[in-house]
Design a protein around this motif. Structure first.
Motif, PDB file in Angstrom:
ATOM      1  N   LEU A  31     -53.325 -65.065   9.257  1.00  0.00           N
ATOM      2  CA  LEU A  31     -53.342 -64.200   8.908  1.00  0.00           C
ATOM      3  C   LEU A  31     -54.728 -63.145   9.704  1.00  0.00           C
ATOM      4  CD1 LEU A  31     -53.336 -64.225   4.766  1.00  0.00           C
ATOM      5  CD2 LEU A  31     -51.571 -63.482   6.780  1.00  0.00           C
ATOM      6  N   PRO A  32     -54.875 -61.682   9.853  1.00  0.00           N
ATOM      7  CA  PRO A  32     -55.862 -61.212  10.114  1.00  0.00           C
ATOM      8  C   PRO A  32     -56.799 -61.466   9.872  1.00  0.00           C
ATOM      9  CG  PRO A  32     -54.066 -60.207  10.016  1.00  0.00           C
ATOM     10  CD  PRO A  32     -53.345 -61.342   9.668  1.00  0.00           C
ATOM     11  N   THR A  63     -46.083 -66.672   3.888  1.00  0.00           N
ATOM     12  CA  THR A  63     -46.154 -67.035   4.837  1.00  0.00           C
ATOM     13  C   THR A  63     -44.829 -66.102   6.099  1.00  0.00           C
ATOM     14  OG1 THR A  63     -44.708 -68.463   5.005  1.00  0.00           O
ATOM     15  CG2 THR A  63     -47.418 -69.178   5.753  1.00  0.00           C
ATOM     16  N   PHE A  64     -44.588 -65.754   6.469  1.00  0.00           N
ATOM     17  CA  PHE A  64     -43.513 -64.941   6.959  1.00  0.00           C
ATOM     18  C   PHE A  64     -42.318 -65.450   6.570  1.00  0.00           C
ATOM     19  CE2 PHE A  64     -46.529 -63.171  10.030  1.00  0.00           C
ATOM     20  CZ  PHE A  64     -47.293 -61.816   9.688  1.00  0.00           C
ATOM     21  N   ASP A  65     -42.497 -67.320   6.612  1.00  0.00           N
ATOM     22  CA  ASP A  65     -41.202 -68.306   6.660  1.00  0.00           C
ATOM     23  C   ASP A  65     -40.733 -68.312   5.511  1.00  0.00           C
ATOM     24  OD1 ASP A  65     -42.990 -69.115   8.043  1.00  0.00           O
ATOM     25  OD2 ASP A  65     -41.900 -70.674   8.779  1.00  0.00           O
ATOM     26  N   ASN A 124     -63.141 -63.350   1.311  1.00  0.00           N
ATOM     27  CA  ASN A 124     -61.773 -62.530   1.866  1.00  0.00           C
ATOM     28  C   ASN A 124     -62.041 -63.819   3.697  1.00  0.00           C
ATOM     29  OD1 ASN A 124     -61.060 -60.262   0.553  1.00  0.00           O
ATOM     30  ND2 ASN A 124     -63.026 -59.139   0.954  1.00  0.00           N
ATOM     31  N   SER A 125     -62.708 -63.938   3.523  1.00  0.00           N
ATOM     32  CA  SER A 125     -62.958 -65.410   4.884  1.00  0.00           C
ATOM     33  C   SER A 125     -61.494 -65.702   4.920  1.00  0.00           C
ATOM     34  CB  SER A 125     -63.312 -66.455   4.693  1.00  0.00           C
ATOM     35  OG  SER A 125     -64.915 -65.911   3.882  1.00  0.00           O
ATOM     36  N   PHE A 126     -61.332 -66.788   6.230  1.00  0.00           N
ATOM     37  CA  PHE A 126     -59.317 -67.367   6.861  1.00  0.00           C
ATOM     38  C   PHE A 126     -60.536 -68.367   7.185  1.00  0.00           C
ATOM     39  CE2 PHE A 126     -56.337 -69.045   8.355  1.00  0.00           C
ATOM     40  CZ  PHE A 126     -55.425 -68.493   7.457  1.00  0.00           C
ATOM     41  N   LEU A 127     -60.227 -69.450   5.782  1.00  0.00           N
ATOM     42  CA  LEU A 127     -59.702 -70.550   6.278  1.00  0.00           C
ATOM     43  C   LEU A 127     -58.784 -71.581   6.486  1.00  0.00           C
ATOM     44  CD1 LEU A 127     -61.983 -69.651   4.179  1.00  0.00           C
ATOM     45  CD2 LEU A 127     -62.531 -72.278   3.732  1.00  0.00           C
ATOM     46  N   PHE A 128     -59.382 -71.980   8.098  1.00  0.00           N
ATOM     47  CA  PHE A 128     -58.236 -73.175   8.667  1.00  0.00           C
ATOM     48  C   PHE A 128     -59.419 -74.411   8.630  1.00  0.00           C
ATOM     49  CE2 PHE A 128     -56.998 -76.061  12.077  1.00  0.00           C
ATOM     50  CZ  PHE A 128     -55.431 -76.869  11.200  1.00  0.00           C
TER      51      PHE A 128
END
Ligand SMILES: C[S@@+](CC[C@H](N)C(=O)[O-])C[C@H]1O[C@@H](n2cnc3c(N)ncnc32)[C@H](O)[C@@H]1O
Length: 287
Positions: free
Chosen positions: A27-28, A278-280, A171-175
């Motif tokens: 995500l952004p 997710t988009f899916d 609000n962080s994004f974690l991979f």
């Protein structure tokens, strides 16, 4: 993708071949974090944001990242004139005693670039360089310089994942790409990861899930699906890859040991778990 580059490393379990699939599910965000960075193929492939934090418990890997970020020319100088040779690989692996962190990083980088699949665990760190398919020593400086540029301003730490996840900003994004659940990961990595660690990961993610977004990749097992029942339905993903670079070798895939054959095509299969729709999933729900 703007400023997409390849990882400066070869890395066992690296996500190089899955990077396009993974990037589709990011995500952004303004703050990007990888608690298990390994070779960092996703960080290097994605667009860099204002703040990034890369972490791994592997001390030599993190020491090398720090030297690439802060002392790229010194590292290049250490590697200068060193050919990719089986004898030199054996020397760096068995006999060389580094006298400084720079020498430690140089030794590690040399072994990483010349070992089978970048496996650095001493028992399984074999010569695996091939002039035709591997990155040649004369191209290592370029890889180090472009990685160094992308790593400027990036926070790099050597911590246990739990400490990282507990302290990430809201609000962080974690991979999140931990060692597999059902595989003998001791063969690949220098730090062990057992069932208790997998349970710790689930617990800390559940605790902080309300304030962060994450994409977690795992082997497709019922235990993992059960553990993350509180997330969105896992997405099953497959990608192709080919082993070009080395002699035939044994590799541990899941619980089985397979003979990896040069030139043959293989399939990567994992599940992607997210704590956001997710988009899916949106597409499925709207049909
Ligand atoms: C699957 S690899 C990550 C691969 C990476 N995504 C890539 O594309 O190269 C898992 C990583 O977790 C690291 N690791 C193992 N135990 C850890 C722990 N307790 N905390 C943080 N990192 C750990 C290993 O050193 C290894 O680099």
């Amino acid at each position: 993708m703007r400023n997409a580059i390849n990882s400066p490393f070869r890395y066992a379990g690296g996500k190089y071949y899955a990077r396009k699939l993974i990037l589709e599910h990011i995500l952004p965000h303004n703050y990007y974090i990888e608690p298990f960075v390994g070779g960092g193929s996703i960080f290097f492939a994605k667009e860099k944001v204002q703040n990034s934090w890369l972490n791994d418990l592997d001390e030599d890997l993190i020491n090398t990242y720090i030297h690439i970020r802060d002392y790229p020319e010194e590292l290049i100088n250490f590697l200068k004139g060193k050919p990719a040779l089986k004898e030199l690989h054996a020397y760096y692996k068995n006999d060389y005693v580094p006298q400084s962190d720079l020498e430690r990083a140089g030794r590690w980088y040399y072994l990483n670039r010349t070992s089978f699949s970048g496996i650095m665990n001493k028992q399984n760190c074999y010569w695996g360089y091939d002039d035709k398919y591997s990155k040649r020593p004369e191209n290592w400086p370029k890889a180090i310089r472009s990685a160094s540029e992308k790593l400027q301003g990036v926070k790099i730490t050597k911590l246990d994942f739990e400490e990282v996840i507990s302290n990430v900003p809201d609000n962080s994004f974690l991979f999140i790409d931990p060692p597999y659940y059902n595989a003998d990961q001791e063969k690949f990595y220098t730090c062990g990861f057992n069932k208790i660690d997998h349970l710790r990961l689930e617990k800390v993610l559940r605790k902080h899930s309300g304030r962060i977004k994450f994409l977690l990749t795992y082997d497709n097992t019922s235990e993992v699906k059960e553990l993350y029942h509180w997330c969105y339905e896992p997405l099953e993903r497959e990608w192709n890859y080919k082993i070009n670079r080395t002699d035939n070798q044994k590799k541990c895939v899941g619980k089985e040991t397979t003979v990896i054959t040069k030139g043959k095509r293989y399939k990567g299969k994992e599940i992607f778990i997210t704590n956001f729709e997710t988009f899916d999933e949106l597409a499925i729900n709207n049909n």
